[in-house]
Design an enzyme around this catalytic site. Structure first.
Site, PDB file in Angstrom:
ATOM      1  N   ASN A  10       1.215  -0.836   0.293  1.00 54.77           N
ATOM      2  CA  ASN A  10       0.366   0.130  -0.017  1.00 54.77           C
ATOM      3  C   ASN A  10       0.542   1.296  -0.157  1.00 54.77           C
ATOM      4  O   ASN A  10       1.711   1.433   0.629  1.00 54.77           O
ATOM      5  CB  ASN A  10      -0.874  -0.247   1.829  1.00 54.77           C
ATOM      6  CG  ASN A  10      -1.944   1.387   1.811  1.00 54.77           C
ATOM      7  OD1 ASN A  10      -1.423   2.026   0.218  1.00 54.77           O
ATOM      8  ND2 ASN A  10      -2.342   1.407   2.193  1.00 54.77           N
ATOM      9  N   LYS A  12      -0.139   4.126  -0.657  1.00 57.48           N
ATOM     10  CA  LYS A  12      -0.773   5.542   0.460  1.00 57.48           C
ATOM     11  C   LYS A  12      -0.028   6.805  -1.035  1.00 57.48           C
ATOM     12  O   LYS A  12      -0.366   6.282  -1.627  1.00 57.48           O
ATOM     13  CB  LYS A  12      -0.322   5.738   1.516  1.00 57.48           C
ATOM     14  CG  LYS A  12       0.077   4.400   2.264  1.00 57.48           C
ATOM     15  CD  LYS A  12       0.103   4.720   3.598  1.00 57.48           C
ATOM     16  CE  LYS A  12       0.358   3.312   3.859  1.00 57.48           C
ATOM     17  NZ  LYS A  12       0.238   3.613   6.389  1.00 57.48           N
ATOM     18  N   HIS A  93      -9.460   1.368   5.213  1.00 54.93           N
ATOM     19  CA  HIS A  93      -8.448   1.327   5.594  1.00 54.93           C
ATOM     20  C   HIS A  93      -8.192   2.586   7.034  1.00 54.93           C
ATOM     21  O   HIS A  93      -9.209   3.335   6.497  1.00 54.93           O
ATOM     22  CB  HIS A  93      -7.094   1.735   4.946  1.00 54.93           C
ATOM     23  CG  HIS A  93      -5.321   2.397   5.531  1.00 54.93           C
ATOM     24  ND1 HIS A  93      -5.724   2.749   5.720  1.00 54.93           N
ATOM     25  CD2 HIS A  93      -4.235   0.877   5.298  1.00 54.93           C
ATOM     26  CE1 HIS A  93      -4.035   2.864   6.567  1.00 54.93           C
ATOM     27  NE2 HIS A  93      -3.639   1.599   6.206  1.00 54.93           N
ATOM     28  N   GLU A  95      -7.289   4.726   8.309  1.00 55.85           N
ATOM     29  CA  GLU A  95      -6.762   5.681   7.337  1.00 55.85           C
ATOM     30  C   GLU A  95      -7.801   6.776   6.940  1.00 55.85           C
ATOM     31  O   GLU A  95      -8.232   8.362   7.035  1.00 55.85           O
ATOM     32  CB  GLU A  95      -5.153   6.564   6.281  1.00 55.85           C
ATOM     33  CG  GLU A  95      -3.896   6.344   7.368  1.00 55.85           C
ATOM     34  CD  GLU A  95      -3.106   5.464   6.614  1.00 55.85           C
ATOM     35  OE1 GLU A  95      -2.652   5.959   5.328  1.00 55.85           O
ATOM     36  OE2 GLU A  95      -1.769   5.010   6.695  1.00 55.85           O
ATOM     37  N   GLU A 174      -5.636  -4.750  10.766  1.00 56.31           N
ATOM     38  CA  GLU A 174      -4.372  -4.444  10.749  1.00 56.31           C
ATOM     39  C   GLU A 174      -4.492  -3.007  12.661  1.00 56.31           C
ATOM     40  O   GLU A 174      -5.632  -2.467  12.140  1.00 56.31           O
ATOM     41  CB  GLU A 174      -4.213  -3.039  10.083  1.00 56.31           C
ATOM     42  CG  GLU A 174      -4.246  -3.420   8.438  1.00 56.31           C
ATOM     43  CD  GLU A 174      -3.287  -1.813   7.814  1.00 56.31           C
ATOM     44  OE1 GLU A 174      -2.101  -2.661   7.142  1.00 56.31           O
ATOM     45  OE2 GLU A 174      -3.943  -1.690   7.110  1.00 56.31           O
ATOM     46  N   GLY A 180       2.379   2.624  10.728  1.00 56.36           N
ATOM     47  CA  GLY A 180       3.209   4.043  10.560  1.00 56.36           C
ATOM     48  C   GLY A 180       4.216   3.975  11.786  1.00 56.36           C
ATOM     49  O   GLY A 180       5.262   5.321  11.947  1.00 56.36           O
ATOM     50  N   SER A 220       2.945  -1.885  10.381  1.00 55.73           N
ATOM     51  CA  SER A 220       5.023  -1.867  10.578  1.00 55.73           C
ATOM     52  C   SER A 220       5.398  -2.979  10.212  1.00 55.73           C
ATOM     53  O   SER A 220       6.667  -3.378  10.698  1.00 55.73           O
ATOM     54  CB  SER A 220       5.420  -1.057  12.106  1.00 55.73           C
ATOM     55  OG  SER A 220       4.659  -0.423  12.217  1.00 55.73           O
TER      56      SER A 220
HETATM   57  P1  PGA Z   1       2.911   0.561   7.679  1.00 58.40           P
HETATM   58  O1  PGA Z   1       1.530   0.680   7.165  1.00 58.40           O
HETATM   59  O2  PGA Z   1       3.296  -0.877   7.174  1.00 58.40           O
HETATM   60  O3  PGA Z   1       3.650   1.414   7.336  1.00 58.40           O
HETATM   61  O4  PGA Z   1       2.738   0.288   9.199  1.00 58.40           O
HETATM   62  C1  PGA Z   1       0.468  -0.318   7.204  1.00 58.40           C
HETATM   63  C2  PGA Z   1      -0.728   0.124   6.190  1.00 58.40           C
HETATM   64  O5  PGA Z   1      -1.140   0.765   6.768  1.00 58.40           O
HETATM   65  O6  PGA Z   1      -1.636  -0.418   5.279  1.00 58.40           O
END
Ligand code: PGA
Length: 269
Positions: A10, A12, A93, A95, A174, A180, A220
């Site tokens: 992903n 983003k 997601h 976000e 997740e 993140g 992460s």
């Molecule tokens: P990240 O993001 O691996 O940077 O923690 C995962 C995600 O948002 O799908």
């Protein structure tokens, strides 16, 4: 037959056109020999078509999609635009939920639209704070998870789906606190929650359907910790944010799951 394995990148709101081309080119070279893992890219919309023109065989998905088919919705992308271009659509997601205020009814509408248009939806859910499991019985842990936002959001986001529709989903577990932050959930914790998610799906559908649905971990994930998830039979892949932008790191993660395929297959037989 075990469940299929997925590694999803992903991106983003990251990458330039040049970055996008380079990352996919390098990952393609690095993972050529890895069979039995489906690698999926979720680039920003604007790179989807040029990426497919250059690399027609890659698996591509959208990071989001609106539930209306067309109309006065400035800035949105519709299922009709994505149809025939992408196979996968990421929905729910964290976000999207927190920054863009998407609630479960909205995600539910998007999910139903994605199914109607025959996309393979990747539905994301996860708790905002870690679930304390220490010194609890297995039953106590089940209770905690069952009453968490993980299960609440899963039920509400997928409300009204038929068994046949459920069986077309990929679930991305997740934990919001792990996304993140560099603080990944450990493999055992993630596997325990994935088991509970699968049990809930079995209750809502059937054991047979639940056992077929791929459930991924995200938050992460990097090249150092990927093997921890690849080593858990409950976890069928990973959704990777930051580390998916670095070709070498992402390739190593795909490789880690590729290596797990053999024992998974042996175990399933
Ligand atoms: P990240 O993001 O691996 O940077 O923690 C995962 C995600 O948002 O799908």
């Amino acid at each position: 037959m075990g469940r299929p394995l997925y590694v999803v990148g992903n991106w983003k709101m990251n990458t330039t056109y040049a970055d996008a081309m380079v990352v996919v080119g390098e990952v393609n070279n690095n993972v050529q020999k890895v069979k039995n893992v489906t690698t999926i890219y979720l680039p920003p919309y604007i790179w989807i078509v040029p990426l497919l023109e250059k690399y027609p065989k890659i698996n591509i998905g959208a990071q989001n999609m609106y539930y209306k088919e067309e109309g006065a919705y400035t800035g949105e992308i519709s299922p009709r635009m994505l149809k025939g271009v992408v196979d996968y659509v990421l929905l729910g997601h964290s976000e999207r939920r927190s920054i863009f205020k998407e609630d479960n009814p909205t995600i539910n509408a998007k999910l139903k639209t994605a199914l109607k248009f025959n996309f393979k939806p990747i539905l994301a859910i996860g708790e905002t704070r870690p679930i304390g499991m220490k010194s609890l019985t297995d039953e106590g842990i089940s209770q905690r998870i069952m009453h968490s936002d993980i299960i609440h959001d899963l039920k509400a986001s997928a409300r009204g789906l038929t068994k046949a529709e459920w069986s077309r989903l990929i679930i991305a577990y997740e934990p919001v606190w792990a996304i993140g932050t560099g603080k990944n959930a450990d493999g055992v914790y993630a596997a325990r929650i994935v088991r509970e998610i699968r049990d809930l799906i079995a209750q809502l559908t059937s054991r047979e359907v639940a056992d077929k649905i791929p459930i991924l971990y995200g938050g992460s994930v990097n090249r150092q910790n990927a093997a921890e998830y690849a080593g858990q039979r409950e976890i069928d892949g990973v959704l990777v944010g930051g580390a998916s932008l670095k070709a070498k790191d992402f390739s190593d993660i795909v490789e880690a799951f590729g290596q797990s395929h053999k024992w998974r297959r042996d175990e399933a037989n």
